[in-house]
Design a protein around this motif. Sequence first.
Motif, mmCIF file in Angstrom:
data_model
loop_
_atom_site.group_PDB
_atom_site.id
_atom_site.type_symbol
_atom_site.label_atom_id
_atom_site.label_comp_id
_atom_site.label_asym_id
_atom_site.label_seq_id
_atom_site.Cartn_x
_atom_site.Cartn_y
_atom_site.Cartn_z
ATOM 1 N N LEU A 1 5.925 20.040 -42.016
ATOM 2 C CA LEU A 1 4.748 20.673 -41.428
ATOM 3 C C LEU A 1 4.549 22.071 -42.022
ATOM 4 O O LEU A 1 3.443 22.427 -42.435
ATOM 5 N N SER B 1 3.574 21.777 -45.834
ATOM 6 C CA SER B 1 2.202 21.309 -46.049
ATOM 7 C C SER B 1 1.194 22.395 -45.673
ATOM 8 O O SER B 1 0.161 22.544 -46.327
ATOM 9 N N LYS B 2 1.495 23.168 -44.640
ATOM 10 C CA LYS B 2 0.607 24.263 -44.243
ATOM 11 C C LYS B 2 0.582 25.348 -45.324
ATOM 12 O O LYS B 2 -0.486 25.846 -45.689
ATOM 13 N N VAL C 1 -6.372 25.531 -38.754
ATOM 14 C CA VAL C 1 -5.860 24.193 -39.019
ATOM 15 C C VAL C 1 -6.822 23.199 -38.377
ATOM 16 O O VAL C 1 -7.071 23.240 -37.177
ATOM 17 N N LYS D 1 -6.549 19.637 -39.016
ATOM 18 C CA LYS D 1 -5.726 18.474 -38.670
ATOM 19 C C LYS D 1 -4.352 18.613 -39.292
ATOM 20 O O LYS D 1 -4.212 19.155 -40.390
ATOM 21 N N SER D 2 -3.352 18.092 -38.598
ATOM 22 C CA SER D 2 -1.998 17.922 -39.135
ATOM 23 C C SER D 2 -1.555 16.523 -38.747
ATOM 24 O O SER D 2 -1.614 16.155 -37.569
ATOM 25 N N TYR D 3 -1.100 15.736 -39.733
ATOM 26 C CA TYR D 3 -0.738 14.348 -39.445
ATOM 27 C C TYR D 3 0.166 13.810 -40.541
ATOM 28 O O TYR D 3 0.315 14.411 -41.606
ATOM 29 N N TYR E 1 3.574 14.457 -45.024
ATOM 30 C CA TYR E 1 2.941 15.232 -43.953
ATOM 31 C C TYR E 1 1.740 15.941 -44.550
ATOM 32 O O TYR E 1 1.831 16.519 -45.635
ATOM 33 N N THR F 1 -1.628 18.627 -43.959
ATOM 34 C CA THR F 1 -2.285 19.664 -43.160
ATOM 35 C C THR F 1 -3.621 19.984 -43.809
ATOM 36 O O THR F 1 -3.684 20.260 -45.003
#
Length: 159
Positions: A70, A73-74, A119, A121-123, A129, A131
């Motif tokens: 997470l 990816s961010k 943000v 979406k995060s999935y 992963y 973001t």
Amino acid sequence: MNINRQIKITSLVSIALLLGSLTGCSSIFDKHIEYEYVLPDSYPVLKAIGYAPLSAQPGTNKAQKMLMALKVSKLEAYRELTEQVYGQNISSSMTVKGAIAKNDGLQSQVNGVIRGAKVVKSYTAGDTYVTELELDMKRVHDLYITQAKPRKIKRVTYY
């Protein structure tokens, strides 16, 4: 010869005094400057997506790997936004010996500050992963305007 020289010196001194007195007069007048604030015609919305493989992350269990993915990816999404806003600095080098390339290198660097991104979406998508970030330049403008208001001179009035 001395008389001509004295006349030239006297003339130069007179001109200098005249110019000095004329420029000094401008400070006698008071002036009022009106500004108007400049607003852009439109505000683009920038979008960026960051990816991170779950299984490649450090961690002893699935939850730790998920948290690391997470974060990664961010950060990748923020890097992509920074590239869009500030551009990318590319450095390249090559060593040639005897008309044959020996070393070929390419380096990329991005620097900047991103404020106001959110943000979307995060999935997870399989072992990745994802973001998704969005940067609304209207929001950036509103954040910036609280610190420095860009303006231009609308009118100058002398009294």
